[in-house]
Design an enzyme around this catalytic site. Structure first.
Site, short mmCIF file in Angstrom:
data_model
loop_
_atom_site.label_atom_id
_atom_site.label_comp_id
_atom_site.label_asym_id
_atom_site.label_seq_id
_atom_site.Cartn_x
_atom_site.Cartn_y
_atom_site.Cartn_z
N ARG A 88 0.85 -1.20 0.00
CA ARG A 88 0.00 0.00 0.00
C ARG A 88 0.88 1.25 0.00
NH1 ARG A 88 -4.95 1.02 -1.45
NH2 ARG A 88 -5.76 -0.71 -0.19
N GLN B 159 -8.22 -7.66 -7.83
CA GLN B 159 -8.20 -6.21 -8.00
C GLN B 159 -6.83 -5.75 -8.49
OE1 GLN B 159 -10.65 -3.97 -7.40
NE2 GLN B 159 -9.72 -2.03 -6.83
N ARG C 3 1.38 -6.78 -9.40
CA ARG C 3 1.74 -6.23 -8.10
C ARG C 3 1.73 -7.29 -6.99
NH1 ARG C 3 -3.10 -2.97 -5.16
NH2 ARG C 3 -4.72 -4.55 -5.36
N HIS D 121 0.60 3.24 -10.35
CA HIS D 121 -0.29 3.68 -9.27
C HIS D 121 0.51 4.51 -8.25
CE1 HIS D 121 -3.38 3.73 -6.31
NE2 HIS D 121 -4.01 2.61 -6.68
N ASP E 255 -12.03 9.81 -6.54
CA ASP E 255 -11.62 8.63 -7.31
C ASP E 255 -12.08 8.86 -8.76
OD1 ASP E 255 -10.77 6.19 -8.17
OD2 ASP E 255 -11.90 5.02 -6.70
N GLU F 149 -2.05 9.00 -11.20
CA GLU F 149 -1.61 7.73 -11.76
C GLU F 149 -1.81 7.69 -13.28
OE1 GLU F 149 -4.05 4.82 -9.72
OE2 GLU F 149 -4.41 6.30 -8.15
#
EC number: 5.1.3.15
Length: 292
Positions: free
Chosen positions: A55, A80, A85, A159, A204, A266
């Site tokens: 994170r 997700q 990652r 990201h 978002d 991002e």
């Protein structure tokens, strides 16, 4: 020494004192220090043991952004943000160019992906992630190679979590007059007509088909010290994210108050799949620069 390596990560140390740290898990950049300060946000509650995606820093999103909107999509059963990652990458070495820049390379193939994910997306591919460090810039480039005999589609995104002193003073410039998809308001489409983006609630947004290649993340500090410029390379969309109060409290790997000290800007290609033909290579990336 320009590089340090252990079982978990690689660190590049520039002669100017700037540095970057990359974990093999996810090839995730977890630290970028420049001008004596940390420039990326990493949650104090982030897991760094490979049990879940890291994170913060700069996680790599591939081959799916979020969850597929269509159940029939080839990536529909992937986790997700895809598999890059949450896979362990290989270290491919470092190059030193006249002490001006250091470049590290990391690789991931379909054979390195956890078996349960590979079953869900059994494509033959190779990813190369290139991290280049100078005194005041950080460049990230992702190469995607189709090693199979049939085309496949994918999303890709960097990201990036920026560390900011105070989110209430931050403004993001360069995305005005661009239509965005607002995930907070049930994916409505809105044209952003403001000169800059400020954050005072959960945000978002997916800015789609962004024609400008360069943006400014203004921290609101005297003289512009610490401001970031972001130049995107062959990435057509840009996501802006801050979880704000409620969402921050709902995430186990994110501190309740940490939303005040981060913002994600991002660059990626996420509103449509890139179609990559057999034996072809796609490349996209970003260059980050700090005003010292």
């Amino acid at each position: 020494m320009p590089s340090q390596i252990n079982d978990e990560k690689v660190s590049l140390i520039h002669s100017s004192g700037s540095s970057v740290e990359v974990y093999f898990f996810g090839a995730t950049i977890t630290s970028w220090k420049c001008g004596g300060k940390e420039r990326l946000f990493l949650s104090k509650d982030s897991k760094l043991d490979g049990t879940k995606a890291i994170r913060g820093g700069i996680p790599l999103i591939f081959p799916q952004f979020a969850k597929a909107s269509e159940p029939s999509a080839e990536t529909a059963n992937l986790p997700q943000h895809g598999i890059a990652r949450v896979s362990t990458w290989k270290w491919l070495g470092v190059n030193v160019d006249n002490d001006e820049e250091l470049t590290a390379r990391f690789g991931l193939t379909d054979s390195q992906v956890p078996e349960n994910f590979h079953k869900e997306w059994p494509k033959k591919f190779e990813l190369i992630f290139i991290v280049t460090l100078t005194a005041d810039t950080l460049k990230n480039t992702l190469e995607v190679r189709n090693k199979g005999t049939e085309p496949f589609g994918f999303n890709a995104l960097l990201h990036t979590y920026y560390s900011v002193p105070d989110i209430s003073k931050v403004s993001i410039k360069g995305l005005n007059d661009i239509t965005y998809i607002d995930k907070v308001t049930n994916f409505t489409r809105v044209q952003d007509v403001k000169d800059s983006i400020t954050i005072d609630q959960e945000t978002d947004r997916i800015y789609e088909n962004v024609t400008r290649d360069e943006f400014l993340i203004d921290l609101g500090q005297p003289g512009g010290v610490g401001n970031f410029t972001l130049k995107k390379l062959n990435l057509k969309d840009t996501v802006v994210w801050n979880p704000w109060i409620g969402k921050a409290r709902s995430m186990s790997d994110f501190g309740d108050e940490e939303y005040k000290n981060m913002v994600c800007v991002e660059p990626g290609t996420v509103t449509e799949y890139v179609k990559l033909e057999a034996d072809k290579t796609w490349e996209g990336g970003q260059i980050l620069k700090v005003q010292l």
